[in-house]
Write an enzyme that holds these catalytic residues in place. Structure first.
Site, PDB file in Angstrom:
ATOM      1  N   ARG A  86       0.827  -1.207   0.000  1.00 30.99           N
ATOM      2  CA  ARG A  86       0.000   0.000   0.000  1.00 30.99           C
ATOM      3  C   ARG A  86       0.869   1.268   0.000  1.00 30.99           C
ATOM      4  NH1 ARG A  86      -3.687   2.635   4.334  1.00 30.99           N
ATOM      5  NH2 ARG A  86      -5.275   3.660   3.054  1.00 30.99           N
ATOM      6  N   HIS A  90       0.555   4.411  -2.507  1.00 31.84           N
ATOM      7  CA  HIS A  90       0.373   5.791  -2.031  1.00 31.84           C
ATOM      8  C   HIS A  90       1.540   6.691  -2.429  1.00 31.84           C
ATOM      9  CE1 HIS A  90      -3.083   5.252   1.093  1.00 31.84           C
ATOM     10  NE2 HIS A  90      -3.287   4.548   0.003  1.00 31.84           N
ATOM     11  N   ASN A 118      -3.590   8.697   4.637  1.00 31.24           N
ATOM     12  CA  ASN A 118      -2.434   8.104   5.323  1.00 31.24           C
ATOM     13  C   ASN A 118      -2.504   8.196   6.841  1.00 31.24           C
ATOM     14  OD1 ASN A 118      -1.153   7.466   2.868  1.00 31.24           O
ATOM     15  ND2 ASN A 118      -0.267   9.526   2.717  1.00 31.24           N
ATOM     16  N   HIS A 217      -6.592  -5.840  -2.422  1.00 36.62           N
ATOM     17  CA  HIS A 217      -7.445  -5.955  -1.237  1.00 36.62           C
ATOM     18  C   HIS A 217      -7.789  -7.416  -0.957  1.00 36.62           C
ATOM     19  CE1 HIS A 217      -8.854  -1.448  -1.410  1.00 36.62           C
ATOM     20  NE2 HIS A 217      -7.586  -1.591  -1.078  1.00 36.62           N
TER      21      HIS A 217
END
Ligand code: HEM
Ligand SMILES: *[C@@H]1O[C@H](CO)[C@@H](O)[C@H](O)[C@H]1NC(C)=O
Length: 354
Positions: A86, A90, A118, A217
Site C-alpha cells: 500500500r 500511495h 495516510n 485488497h
C-alpha cells in the site's frame, strides 16, 4: 517472453471491454489495440527509463536483502506485507513513484503522512527504514527509497503466495512532498466508480489496471470507519448497502457496532486474510467486497466494463496473477525521476543535506 504474453492478455481484455462499451467503433478500437500491441513488441519504450538490471553491478544481492527483511517483518506481523504494498501505491499516485510518501515533516516538508488517506492508516515505515539500513550497509548511497518501495511491494506479494515479477528499477527520490496531492489524487473508499476511474486515468492507468490493482485488497485490514456507513446508513438511505451479502452484513455489524469507535480492524478478504490469492474477485461476485469502492466495481449500475473483468478473474486466478504483475509495473512506472533528477536519499525520511 512472459511479459509480452501478459501484455497480449492485457490488450485482449482491454479491447474486448472497450468493444462492449462502444460496439459501433469496435474495429477502429481493435486496430488501435493492434497498433499499440505492435509498438509494445518492437519499441519497448513505455518503461524504457527503468530497467530490472539497474543495480546488477552497483548493488548485487539487492532483491535478496529486501526479501529477507520483508520476510522477517512478515513473521513478526502477518499484516505487514499488505501495509508495504500500500505504501508503494500511495507513493506512486502522488507526484509519481519518488519516495515522497516516506518524508517526515521538517522545516521544508509538509509530510504526506498527515494527509487523510495516510493519517492513522499508512504503516510499515519502520520496515522501509530497516530495508534501507540493510541496503546502505552493503551499497551506500546507491539505491533510492522509491525503488525500495517497489521492491518491497513485489517481495510482499510473492511472500504471501502471489505472483513474482521483475521489478523495474532506476527511480530517484524526490526532494518534495505533496500533502494536497495525497488528499486529492488518492482514491477514497467512498468515491463513485467514475471517480475511481478518473483518478486512475489521471496517472495513465485504465479500467483493467483499476480492477486488477484493487485485487490487492485480497490481504490486509481496513478500519470500520471506512465502510460502516454501508452497514447502517448507505447514501443517506438509513438502511444497508443493498449490494452487501446478508450474512456478511451481519458479521460486519457485529464487528463494527453503529456509533462505535471506527478504528476496529477488519479483514479486507474474509476468506484468506493474509494470503495473496484471487479470492477478492470471488468475494465481489458474492457481495463480500468490504469497501464501497470494492463492491461497486462489480455491482454499480454503470459497472458493466469493470464487472466483466471481475468475472474473468473470479474464474481464473492465473490470469489475475499475470495481469497483476503487469499492472504493478504500470503503476510503478508513474512519472519516475531518472538520470540525474532528484537524488538517492540517505535516510528515507528526509531529503539529503546540501
Ligand atoms: C481503488 C481504489 C482504492 C481505494 C479506495 C482504497 C482504499 C483503501 C482503504 C480505505 C484501506 C483501509 C485503510 C485503513 O483502514 O486504515 C485500504 C487498505 C489497503 N489497500 Fe487500498 N485502496 C485502493 C486501491 C489499492 C491499491 C491499488 C492497492 C495496491 C496495489 C491497495 C492496497 C491496499 C492494501 C494491501 C490494504 C491493507 C493495508 C494494511 O492492512 O495495512 N489499495 N485501501
Ligand atoms: C443518514 O445519512 C443522511 C445523509 O448523510 C443524514 O442526513 C441522516 O441524518 C443519517 N441518518 C442517521 C440515522 O444517522
Amino acid at each position: 517472453m512472459q511479459k509480452s504474453k501478459n501484455l497480449v492478455k492485457h490488450l485482449v481484455l482491454f479491447s474486448m471491454v472497450d468493444k462492449r462499451r462502444m460496439p459501433s467503433s469496435s474495429s477502429r478500437i481493435l486496430a488501435a489495440a493492434l497498433a499499440i500491441f505492435m509498438a509494445c513488441i518492437f519499441l519497448p519504450v513505455s518503461h524504457a527509463q527503468l530497467s530490472s538490471s539497474f543495480y546488477d553491478d552497483s548493488c548485487p544481492g539487492l532483491s535478496e536483502i529486501v526479501l529477507t527483511v520483508v520476510m522477517q517483518a512478515q513473521i513478526l506481523d502477518p499484516r505487514m506485507p499488505a501495509s508495504l504494498i500500500r505504501l508503494h501505491f500511495h507513493d506512486c499516485f502522488v507526484d509519481g513513484c519518488d519516495g515522497s510518501v516516506l518524508l517526515d515533516d521538517s522545516e521544508d516538508i509538509v509530510s504526506e503522512k498527515s494527509a487523510n488517506p495516510n493519517k492513522n492508516s499508512a504503516r510499515g515505515f519502520d520496515v522501509i527504514d530497516d530495508i534501507k539500513s540493510a541496503v546502505e550497509a552493503v551499497c551506500p548511497g546507491v539505491v533510492s527509497c522509491a525503488d525500495i518501495l517497489a521492491l518491497a511491494a513485489e517481495a510482499s506479494v510473492s511472500l504471501s503466495g502471489g505472483p513474482s515479477w521483475d521489478v523495474q528499477l532506476g527511480r530517484r527520490d524526490g526532494t518534495t512532498a505533496n500533502k494536497d496531492g495525497a488528499n486529492n489524487n488518492l482514491p477514497s473508499p467512498f468515491d463513485a466508480l467514475d471517480t475511481l476511474q478518473s483518478k486512475f486515468a489521471a496517472v495513465g492507468l485504465n479500467d483493467v489496471d483499476l480492477v486488477t490493482l484493487s485485487g490487492a485488497h485480497t490481504f490486509g485490514r481496513a478500519q470500520c470507519k471506512f465502510f460502516s456507513s454501508r452497514l447502517y446508513n448507505f447514501s443517506g438511505t438509513e438502511s444497508p448497502d443493498p449490494s452487501l451479502n446478508p450474512s456478511y452484513l451481519m458479521e460486519l455489524e457485529e464487528n463494527c457496532p453503529n456509533g462505535g469507535d471506527g478504528t476496529t480492524l477488519n479483514d479486507l478478504d474474509p476468506t484468506t486474510p493474509d494470503a495473496f490469492d484471487g479470492n477478492y474477485f470471488f468475494n465481489l461476485v458474492n457481495g463480500q467486497g468490504l469497501l464501497q469502492s470494492d463492491q461497486e466495481l462489480y455491482s454499480d449500475s454503470s459497472a458493466s466494463t469493470t464487472a466483466t473483468i471481475v468475472d474473468s478473474y473470479a474464474n481464473n486466478e492465473d490470469s489475475f496473477f499475470d495481469n497483476f504483475a503487469v499492472s504493478m509495473i504500470n503503476m510503478g512506472s508513474i512519472s519516475p525521476l531518472t538520470g540525474s533528477d532528484g537524488e538517492v536519499r540517505t535516510n528515507c525520511r528526509q531529503v539529503n543535506e546540501s
